[in-house]
Scaffold this motif. Structure first.
Motif, PDB file in Angstrom:
ATOM      1  N   LEU A 146      34.221  49.517  32.893  1.00 57.60           N
ATOM      2  CA  LEU A 146      33.214  50.220  33.682  1.00 57.60           C
ATOM      3  C   LEU A 146      32.700  49.387  34.846  1.00 57.60           C
ATOM      4  N   LEU A 147      32.807  48.065  34.732  1.00 55.57           N
ATOM      5  CA  LEU A 147      32.283  47.170  35.763  1.00 55.57           C
ATOM      6  C   LEU A 147      33.082  45.876  35.752  1.00 55.57           C
ATOM      7  N   GLY A 148      33.446  45.394  36.942  1.00 52.84           N
ATOM      8  CA  GLY A 148      34.084  44.096  37.058  1.00 52.84           C
ATOM      9  C   GLY A 148      35.525  44.089  36.597  1.00 52.84           C
ATOM     10  N   ASP A 149      36.016  42.877  36.352  1.00 52.17           N
ATOM     11  CA  ASP A 149      37.420  42.702  35.990  1.00 52.17           C
ATOM     12  C   ASP A 149      37.565  41.592  34.957  1.00 52.17           C
ATOM     13  N   THR A 150      37.266  40.349  35.365  1.00 54.03           N
ATOM     14  CA  THR A 150      37.394  39.210  34.459  1.00 54.03           C
ATOM     15  C   THR A 150      36.129  38.366  34.483  1.00 54.03           C
ATOM     16  N   LEU A 151      35.897  37.662  33.391  1.00 52.16           N
ATOM     17  CA  LEU A 151      34.784  36.724  33.267  1.00 52.16           C
ATOM     18  C   LEU A 151      35.341  35.322  33.411  1.00 52.16           C
ATOM     19  N   ARG A 152      34.833  34.573  34.377  1.00 51.16           N
ATOM     20  CA  ARG A 152      35.328  33.219  34.609  1.00 51.16           C
ATOM     21  C   ARG A 152      34.743  32.262  33.575  1.00 51.16           C
ATOM     22  N   MET A 153      35.642  31.581  32.846  1.00 47.54           N
ATOM     23  CA  MET A 153      35.240  30.587  31.846  1.00 47.54           C
ATOM     24  C   MET A 153      35.723  29.229  32.337  1.00 47.54           C
ATOM     25  N   ARG A 154      34.832  28.467  32.921  1.00 50.28           N
ATOM     26  CA  ARG A 154      35.218  27.178  33.503  1.00 50.28           C
ATOM     27  C   ARG A 154      35.195  26.095  32.431  1.00 50.28           C
ATOM     28  N   THR A 155      36.316  25.382  32.288  1.00 51.36           N
ATOM     29  CA  THR A 155      36.402  24.262  31.352  1.00 51.36           C
ATOM     30  C   THR A 155      36.921  23.054  32.117  1.00 51.36           C
ATOM     31  N   GLY A 156      36.042  22.114  32.398  1.00 50.44           N
ATOM     32  CA  GLY A 156      36.437  20.972  33.209  1.00 50.44           C
ATOM     33  C   GLY A 156      36.779  21.415  34.614  1.00 50.44           C
ATOM     34  N   ALA A 157      37.997  21.083  35.053  1.00 50.22           N
ATOM     35  CA  ALA A 157      38.413  21.437  36.406  1.00 50.22           C
ATOM     36  C   ALA A 157      39.206  22.729  36.445  1.00 50.22           C
ATOM     37  N   VAL A 158      39.299  23.425  35.315  1.00 50.21           N
ATOM     38  CA  VAL A 158      40.135  24.625  35.216  1.00 50.21           C
ATOM     39  C   VAL A 158      39.266  25.861  35.052  1.00 50.21           C
ATOM     40  N   ASP A 159      39.567  26.877  35.838  1.00 50.37           N
ATOM     41  CA  ASP A 159      38.926  28.188  35.696  1.00 50.37           C
ATOM     42  C   ASP A 159      39.848  29.106  34.913  1.00 50.37           C
TER      43      ASP A 159
END
Length: 373
Positions: free
Chosen positions: A186-199
């Motif tokens: 219904l809204l958006g696409d993906t949730l960014r989960m940042r771990t260290g230098a990696v998204d």
């Protein structure tokens, strides 16, 4: 950690609640060493611990009660809702979102699903918080009947919560299954989960470790081992959204992830945009590996609790792959799989306490081919 729900006897999901945390970790470490005792000489790194409370980035709440007074939590033996909005395991901002979501249930007039009578619509609320604070909210419904009303309330919800992704999952069957196959965003696409230098980019049906702190440490540990080994080629089997694969990406190194979930692979490919030597395949890890004629320099496996199984263990045993990193959430099946790979010897290991207040834990091992059969 002290928990009013546990003390009152209304929730006993955390079976080790009330035990000193240092004692919990020591017991888990002893259990790991006991299970892996048949392979002497393992260099054990110090256990990686977690905060005792406020560590879960995901809330999986059964919805009960009524439209006017919904409960978010679990069900009692009779199938009636027990409200656990104050559960101390959730990250504080995640816990703060739950009363707002309960109010949305009332505003959108979405009847909670009643297990004894098999009536109602809303079965579960699944809420995930990113390290930056954004939320993914998933409504698990029996049908699409309430979707227009939920959609109408999204502006109200967005004023009160940092929404990034909202979706509806359909689970029409009356059985103890958390979610169904069909998802409507219904809204958006993906949730960014940042771990260290990696998204990492998480889609609604993708898997991510529920303990961000320990999950990031697990990636760092495997990264350190891989950097020491300097493999030219890596496979990440059961790769999920690509956590290990993306952390192991280096210029000139070929990295390939394999995952059965099409949604997870789509997430991994989004995260890998711009990395020319990283690719992902949507396939069963065992079937895919068995179809390959040669293996890489390093294989990383992160299977579900059942382990990798006899077929994949047998393929690895005969593959000639010099090193394997095995990340396990069930040390019993890890041992079974190691017994099926006598040419490999675990040389290093580390306990990661992903799940405080319970007997569960993660253990990661570095396996080296010895040539002994």
């Amino acid at each position: 950690m002290q928990c009013d729900y546990f003390d009152a006897g209304v929730c006993r999901s955390c079976t080790w609640m009330g035990q000193a945390y240092d004692a919990q970790v020591a017991t888990k470490q002893a259990r790991c060493e006991e299970l892996l005792a048949p392979w002497p000489g393992i260099a054990w790194l110090p256990p990686l611990t977690s905060p005792e409370s406020g560590f879960r980035n995901k809330a999986k709440m059964v919805v009960g009660g009524t439209v006017e007074a919904p409960t978010l939590g679990i069900l009692d033996p009779a199938g009636h809702g027990i409200d656990l909005r104050g559960c101390g395991l959730h990250e504080p901002d995640l816990a703060a979102a739950l009363p707002v979501l309960a109010e949305l249930v009332t505003r959108a007039a979405v009847p909670p699903y009643d297990v004894p009578t098999r009536r109602g619509e809303l079965k579960h609320l699944i809420v995930t918080r990113s390290p930056e604070g954004g939320l993914m909210v998933r409504f698990v419904l029996r049908s699409t009947e309430a979707v227009p009303r939920i959609r109408k309330q999204l502006p109200w919800l967005a004023e009160r919560l940092p929404l990034v992704v909202v979706s509806v999952n359909l689970q029409p069957e009356h059985k103890a299954v958390l979610e169904g196959e069909r998802e409507e965003v219904l809204l958006g696409d993906t949730l960014r989960m940042r771990t260290g230098a990696v998204d990492l980019h998480l889609r609604p049906q993708g898997f991510f470790q529920t303990n961000t702190h320990v999950g990031a440490a697990l990636y760092r540990q495997v990264e350190d081992w891989a950097d020491e080994l300097a493999p030219a080629s890596v496979w990440d089997l059961y790769c999920g959204v690509g956590g290990f694969a993306l952390h192991l990406a280096r210029p000139g190194r070929s990295v390939l992830g394999v995952e059965v979930s099409v949604e997870a692979v789509a997430s991994a490919r989004t995260s890998a945009a711009g990395l020319p030597d990283v690719s992902f395949v949507a396939a069963d890890a065992t079937s895919w590996a068995l179809a390959q004629e040669t293996g890489p320099d390093l294989v990383v496996v992160n299977p579900p609790r059942r382990g990798i199984g006899a077929d994949l263990a047998g393929w690895l045993e005969g593959s000639g792959v010099p090193h394997v990193v095995y990340s396990s959430c069930n040390a019993v099946t890890l041992v079974r799989d190691l017994e099926a790979m006598p040419s490999y010897r675990p040389t290093r290991a580390r306990l990661l306490d992903m799940f405080p207040q319970t007997a569960h834990f993660e253990v990661v091992t570095l396996l080296e081919r010895t040539g002994v059969t």
